[in-house]
Every structure is written in C-alpha cells, then in structure tokens.
Design an enzyme around this catalytic site. Sequence first.
Site, PDB file in Angstrom:
ATOM      1  N   TYR A 199      -2.372  -0.198   9.926  1.00 47.65           N
ATOM      2  CA  TYR A 199      -2.508  -0.768   8.579  1.00 47.65           C
ATOM      3  C   TYR A 199      -1.219  -0.594   7.782  1.00 47.65           C
ATOM      4  O   TYR A 199      -0.714  -1.550   7.184  1.00 47.65           O
ATOM      5  CB  TYR A 199      -3.667  -0.103   7.840  1.00 47.65           C
ATOM      6  CG  TYR A 199      -3.767  -0.516   6.399  1.00 47.65           C
ATOM      7  CD1 TYR A 199      -4.120  -1.817   6.050  1.00 47.65           C
ATOM      8  CD2 TYR A 199      -3.499   0.388   5.364  1.00 47.65           C
ATOM      9  CE1 TYR A 199      -4.198  -2.212   4.721  1.00 47.65           C
ATOM     10  CE2 TYR A 199      -3.578   0.001   4.035  1.00 47.65           C
ATOM     11  CZ  TYR A 199      -3.926  -1.292   3.717  1.00 47.65           C
ATOM     12  OH  TYR A 199      -4.002  -1.690   2.404  1.00 47.65           O
ATOM     13  N   SER A 233       0.823  -1.206   0.000  1.00 44.21           N
ATOM     14  CA  SER A 233       0.000   0.000   0.000  1.00 44.21           C
ATOM     15  C   SER A 233       0.859   1.258   0.000  1.00 44.21           C
ATOM     16  O   SER A 233       1.950   1.289   0.588  1.00 44.21           O
ATOM     17  CB  SER A 233      -0.907  -0.002   1.237  1.00 44.21           C
ATOM     18  OG  SER A 233      -1.515   1.250   1.442  1.00 44.21           O
TER      19      SER A 233
END
Length: 327
Positions: free
Chosen positions: A155, A129
């Site tokens: 995350y 990501s």
Amino acid sequence: MASILVTGCAGFIGSHLAERLLHDGHRVVGLDNFDPFYDRAYKQQNLALCLAHPRFSFHEADLRHGLDAVVDALPADPVEVVVHLAAKAGVGPSVKDPMGYLENNVLGTTTLLEWMRHRDIQKLFFASSSSVYGNTPAHPFREDMNLLATCISPYAASKLSGEQLTYTYHHLYGLDVLNARFFTVYGPRQRPDLAIHKFVRLLQDGQPIPVFGNGTTARDYTFVSDTVDGIARGVQYLLEHSGVYETLNLGNSQPISLLDLIAAVGTAVGVEPELAFQPMQAGDVDITYADISKARRLLGYAPQTSLAEGLAEFVEWLNKVAYTPAT
C-alpha cells in the site's frame, strides 16, 4: 464556483469532501466503483446528502477501465480540478494482495492522469498517505525527507508510486499538483476495518480489544473534518495558482499511543477496555507524526478537533447507523 471531479466520492473521506465542496458553492462530479472491500450499503448511505443536491452528479466507474464511458455524462461546464481519493486502502490487506493494490492504485492513477492529459484538465489534488514514511527514525515527518527506502507495505509503495507519477505528468505536461499525505483519518463514516471503528464495536459488544505489539506504537489521528478542510483549501489553492507542484502533510501533529487511544475510546464508549495482546502485524509502522508547518504556511491548514471531541462525535454517529456493515 468551479466544477470538481472527486474520485472515490462514496467513501469515508470522499463523501465528506463532496458535501464540503457543495457547501462551498462548487459543482461536484463524483466517481466511485463500489469496491467490495466493505459493504456497498455503507457507501450508498454516505452519498445520501450529495445525491439530493442539484449541483452533484454521480457516476459508477472503475478507473482501471478508463473514463471514456462517463465523458458524455459529464456536465457541460468543463472539470477544472480533479481530487483523486479513489484507491484500494489498508496496509495489512495490501500485504495479502499486493497485485490488487498496485493494479488499483498505480494503474488506476495512471489511467486517470492520461484521461486528464487528453481532456486538458490541468489541476490535480492527489491523496497520498503517511505510510510512505515507513519507519523513518526522524520525527516529525517532513515532506522533504528522503523516501527511497522507506515503504514497508505494498500500500505504501503504491502511494509513493502515485506521487512519482504526478511529478512525471507535472514535468512532461505542466500538470498542477498538490500531493497530500493523510495521517490516520477518523470520524463518522470511517471504514469498518479501521482501528477506532473496530474498537468501538468490540467494546459495545463486550469483547476484548486486540493490541498488536506492546501498545506503544503511535498514530497521528486526524479528525475527518480537519482533513477535509485541508483538501478544500488545497482545491482553492490550485484554482488560484499555476505552475504548482507541492507535497503536503495533512495530519494533526499529535501522535497518540495505541494504549492511550484504547483508553480514550473506552472513555467515549463508557466501557473499561479488556486487552488481548498479539504480535505486531506485517507492514505496520511504529509511529506516524506529521510536521504540518508547510500545509499551515501554504493553505492556512490548522486542525481544530481534539481526540476526545472526535471520538465522541464518532460514537454518536455509530449509534445512529441503521445497519451493521459486513466486516
């Protein structure tokens, strides 16, 4: 034609990828655990086209519990490439549930890597990501930037941990790896918790749009078919090369501010947005901005879809959806 295992195949990106790989002539084995983060019916509809395809097989499985239970159900042809998309997603929710994100994204990835090692599966495409860049001040983001102190959400930390794990398995066991850092993917089937999906629904319902911060934060919005093209090219690269360990940005290299995005969504829906300014959310970054020169050089990656085109396609899809997912 290769046999490719796709984890998270019932999700937004995973279902589009499975369809693309089938279109390219591959066999696809899909895994998904139907995490209750959003409505299961959403993912079941995502899979409809794949389930009707003769070269697709699906298995409901949770990576945290291992994959031995589905080994006997795999096709006779050995899996040649694993595309690991399965993850607990979302920056904001990870701040509220860090243990859940680390368990799913770090332990789940480790379990998958161990399964690959024991089954002698040597090629992995790992979905990372843009969150790993955090608030790195230099733009655009390059893959060789130092990321030792950049993650500002659980995350992001879980995704960077995944990259580090793939390097460990490359170093110890010769695993061929492409890590791909995705940049704010949007389009048909997008999760209902993500900004564009929420904004369209709010406008259609006559509700104001929440603006976190002053509206100047920016994201490198990338249409799903462009991201999927990058993944498919990455799969082909892995099939054709050995001794691979590379990390790539799959973005659009055109950041759009939040206020400009809202205006563009309003145009796509045909509604003038009403804004409701709110404080910044914990874990959010100021900007994401991909340098995609490496992906262009290695894979021939070249995004084709403008924001206006992508938003129009998303709105058209959403207006055809036959159910309203729980959010």
